[in-house]
Design an enzyme around this catalytic site. Structure first.
Site, PDB file in Angstrom:
ATOM      1  N   GLU A  55       0.824  -1.205   0.000  1.00 55.98           N
ATOM      2  CA  GLU A  55       0.000   0.000   0.000  1.00 55.98           C
ATOM      3  C   GLU A  55       0.861   1.258   0.000  1.00 55.98           C
ATOM      4  O   GLU A  55       0.607   2.217  -0.737  1.00 55.98           O
ATOM      5  CB  GLU A  55      -0.911   0.016   1.235  1.00 55.98           C
ATOM      6  CG  GLU A  55      -1.822  -1.198   1.355  1.00 55.98           C
ATOM      7  CD  GLU A  55      -1.224  -2.297   2.200  1.00 55.98           C
ATOM      8  OE1 GLU A  55      -1.951  -2.859   3.031  1.00 55.98           O
ATOM      9  OE2 GLU A  55      -0.022  -2.615   2.027  1.00 55.98           O
ATOM     10  N   ALA A 157      10.409 -44.615   1.279  1.00 61.55           N
ATOM     11  CA  ALA A 157      10.133 -45.660   0.292  1.00 61.55           C
ATOM     12  C   ALA A 157      10.302 -47.006   0.983  1.00 61.55           C
ATOM     13  O   ALA A 157      11.217 -47.182   1.793  1.00 61.55           O
ATOM     14  CB  ALA A 157      11.081 -45.546  -0.898  1.00 61.55           C
ATOM     15  N   ALA A 165      15.251 -51.152   3.341  1.00 62.29           N
ATOM     16  CA  ALA A 165      16.513 -51.614   2.771  1.00 62.29           C
ATOM     17  C   ALA A 165      16.639 -53.113   3.009  1.00 62.29           C
ATOM     18  O   ALA A 165      15.912 -53.703   3.816  1.00 62.29           O
ATOM     19  CB  ALA A 165      17.691 -50.877   3.407  1.00 62.29           C
ATOM     20  N   SER A 171      19.840 -50.217  -0.506  1.00 59.32           N
ATOM     21  CA  SER A 171      18.459 -49.762  -0.708  1.00 59.32           C
ATOM     22  C   SER A 171      18.206 -49.189  -2.098  1.00 59.32           C
ATOM     23  O   SER A 171      17.085 -48.782  -2.389  1.00 59.32           O
ATOM     24  CB  SER A 171      18.115 -48.684   0.327  1.00 59.32           C
ATOM     25  OG  SER A 171      18.984 -47.575   0.208  1.00 59.32           O
ATOM     26  N   TRP A 173      17.714 -49.738  -5.956  1.00 63.29           N
ATOM     27  CA  TRP A 173      16.571 -48.860  -5.699  1.00 63.29           C
ATOM     28  C   TRP A 173      15.375 -49.724  -5.333  1.00 63.29           C
ATOM     29  O   TRP A 173      15.094 -50.706  -6.026  1.00 63.29           O
ATOM     30  CB  TRP A 173      16.223 -48.011  -6.922  1.00 63.29           C
ATOM     31  CG  TRP A 173      17.324 -47.071  -7.313  1.00 63.29           C
ATOM     32  CD1 TRP A 173      18.184 -47.219  -8.333  1.00 63.29           C
ATOM     33  CD2 TRP A 173      17.649 -45.834  -6.679  1.00 63.29           C
ATOM     34  NE1 TRP A 173      19.028 -46.138  -8.414  1.00 63.29           N
ATOM     35  CE2 TRP A 173      18.715 -45.269  -7.393  1.00 63.29           C
ATOM     36  CE3 TRP A 173      17.135 -45.136  -5.584  1.00 63.29           C
ATOM     37  CZ2 TRP A 173      19.289 -44.051  -7.049  1.00 63.29           C
ATOM     38  CZ3 TRP A 173      17.701 -43.938  -5.250  1.00 63.29           C
ATOM     39  CH2 TRP A 173      18.757 -43.400  -5.972  1.00 63.29           C
ATOM     40  N   THR A 199      22.139 -41.216   7.128  1.00 63.16           N
ATOM     41  CA  THR A 199      21.845 -41.354   5.703  1.00 63.16           C
ATOM     42  C   THR A 199      22.939 -40.709   4.866  1.00 63.16           C
ATOM     43  O   THR A 199      23.343 -41.232   3.820  1.00 63.16           O
ATOM     44  CB  THR A 199      20.489 -40.715   5.380  1.00 63.16           C
ATOM     45  OG1 THR A 199      19.463 -41.442   6.058  1.00 63.16           O
ATOM     46  CG2 THR A 199      20.210 -40.731   3.894  1.00 63.16           C
ATOM     47  N   ASP A 203      24.663 -43.189   2.325  1.00 62.43           N
ATOM     48  CA  ASP A 203      24.248 -43.089   0.924  1.00 62.43           C
ATOM     49  C   ASP A 203      24.886 -41.931   0.158  1.00 62.43           C
ATOM     50  O   ASP A 203      24.777 -41.873  -1.068  1.00 62.43           O
ATOM     51  CB  ASP A 203      22.724 -42.943   0.840  1.00 62.43           C
ATOM     52  CG  ASP A 203      21.998 -44.146   1.412  1.00 62.43           C
ATOM     53  OD1 ASP A 203      22.596 -45.232   1.446  1.00 62.43           O
ATOM     54  OD2 ASP A 203      20.828 -43.994   1.824  1.00 62.43           O
ATOM     55  N   ARG A 210      16.306 -32.982  -8.923  1.00 63.22           N
ATOM     56  CA  ARG A 210      16.829 -33.167 -10.275  1.00 63.22           C
ATOM     57  C   ARG A 210      15.743 -33.650 -11.236  1.00 63.22           C
ATOM     58  O   ARG A 210      14.855 -34.425 -10.861  1.00 63.22           O
ATOM     59  CB  ARG A 210      17.973 -34.184 -10.259  1.00 63.22           C
ATOM     60  CG  ARG A 210      19.125 -33.787  -9.355  1.00 63.22           C
ATOM     61  CD  ARG A 210      20.260 -34.781  -9.387  1.00 63.22           C
ATOM     62  NE  ARG A 210      19.906 -36.093  -8.875  1.00 63.22           N
ATOM     63  CZ  ARG A 210      19.855 -36.415  -7.585  1.00 63.22           C
ATOM     64  NH1 ARG A 210      20.126 -35.501  -6.658  1.00 63.22           N
ATOM     65  NH2 ARG A 210      19.548 -37.634  -7.219  1.00 63.22           N
TER      66      ARG A 210
END
Length: 365
Positions: A55, A157, A165, A171, A173, A199, A203, A210
């Site tokens: 404003e 997952a 896993a 794990s 995929w 993790t 991993d 991506r």
């Protein structure tokens, strides 16, 4: 009292202007000043914390006295609070605005009350104009106001029998390409992504969002690693375009202050949506603490079971459930087939949104 056709058109323009502002701690707000005849006199939008509100920005383009008798069309109820900048209601009253049309009420208890103050000063006020469109624009900011913290999604997952896993820890995929692509799209919609140090060590994830071809989405979530152990100097996450936020996360029980403090810090950085994916320990800790607003369970049609030596890698760790009466109930809000995999979207039934504290926006709307 309803908005005129010209005021509704001005509101659509104000929403477009609001979208130019940055999404963060403060809301995206746009404003259009109309003459008594309905012509556009000036436009403005909020450009970030510490800058003029929409404003005031619009009024700054007018010579003194030019807004007398005018109508201010604003996407959010004008603020009634002095923070880094003064209250917008006072600026509108001082400028001689005769009418204010706005879309959604300000949910902040400190900054709200602008409509009432304007009416008390003799200004006509119409609220709720194109409220649905404005709420969609401000969705993530309004969520933060409602919860008092960022919105938290926990993702994992798993195999059909609930393993994350194989017994040896491998794990990649469990799920297929379509499910993994869906995860990356959701990462790109988040402001921060959280993983545990375990993790990261096991991993070496990049914690980026991506596309299928490996290129980065334009928007990247801030990577957050929880855990006391050191991140290796060659870890992929240290090459993230936003750097990494590394915080203590070893003791994350239901009564631990670690998670709320992390969420508070993220909120202060303008984070609205947090995406948690980083192992059973972190996922279970957020669930135990009652800090989860959405669960994404990607289920693959595969079986893993326990190892011959009894080794087991369940998708979740302890949740504080010792008897069936204490089980964590979920409301399924979505089911989606992703290739051979199934995505289950659910909301914990036990989560009730706390009232947001009044200092949510540090005086900015």
């Amino acid at each position: 009292m309803t908005a005129t056709d010209r005021e509704q058109g001005a509101m659509r323009r104000a929403l477009a202007l609001a979208a130019r502002g940055p999404r963060g701690v403060n809301p995206q707000v746009g404003a259009v000043i109309l003459s008594p005849a309905g012509d556009v006199l000036a436009e403005g939008w909020h450009r970030g914390a510490g800058t003029a509100h929409a404003e005031v920005d619009a009024l700054s383009h007018l010579p003194e006295g030019a807004a007398r008798g005018a109508t201010a069309v604003v996407t959010l109820e004008p603020c009634n609070h002095t923070g880094r900048t003064g209250p917008c209601v006072q600026a509108l009253i001082a400028a001689g605005a005769a009418r204010v049309v706005y879309a959604v009420d300000d949910p902040n208890s400190v900054a709200s009350g602008g409509a009432a103050r304007l009416r008390a000063a003799g200004v006509e006020v119409v609220g709720g104009v194109l409220a649905g469109d404005a709420a969609a624009l401000l969705d993530s900011w309004l969520t933060v106001q409602r919860l008092g913290r960022p919105h938290v999604t926990v993702k994992w997952a798993q195999s059909l029998d609930g393993r994350a896993a194989a017994p040896d820890g491998t794990s990649r995929w469990i799920t297929g390409a379509a499910a993994r692509a869906d995860v990356h799209r959701r990462r790109a919609a988040a402001d921060a992504i959280v993983a545990g140090i375990g993790t990261v060590l096991a991993d070496d994830p990049a914690l980026t969002a991506r596309r299928d071809d490996g290129t980065l989405y334009d928007h990247q979530p801030l990577p957050v690693v929880l855990g006391r152990r050191r991140i290796p100097a060659d870890a992929a996450v240290l090459r993230h375009p936003h750097g990494v936020l590394h915080r203590d996360g070893e003791n994350l029980g239901g009564e631990s202050p670690n998670h709320p403090s992390v969420l508070d810090e993220l909120r202060s950085l303008g984070v609205h949506r947090v995406f948690v994916e980083g192992g059973p320990t972190i996922a279970s800790a957020f669930l135990r603490a009652g800090l989860v607003d959405e669960v994404l369970a990607y289920v693959a049609p595969t079986l893993i079971g326990r190892g011959a030596d009894g080794a087991d890698r369940p998708a979740l760790g302890p949740l504080g459930v010792e008897t069936i009466a204490d089980r964590r109930r979920l409301a399924v809000t979505g089911l989606e087939r992703l290739g051979d995999d199934l995505l289950i979207v659910a909301t914990p039934r036990s989560v009730e949104a706390p009232a947001a504290p009044g200092s949510t926006t540090e005086g900015e709307h």
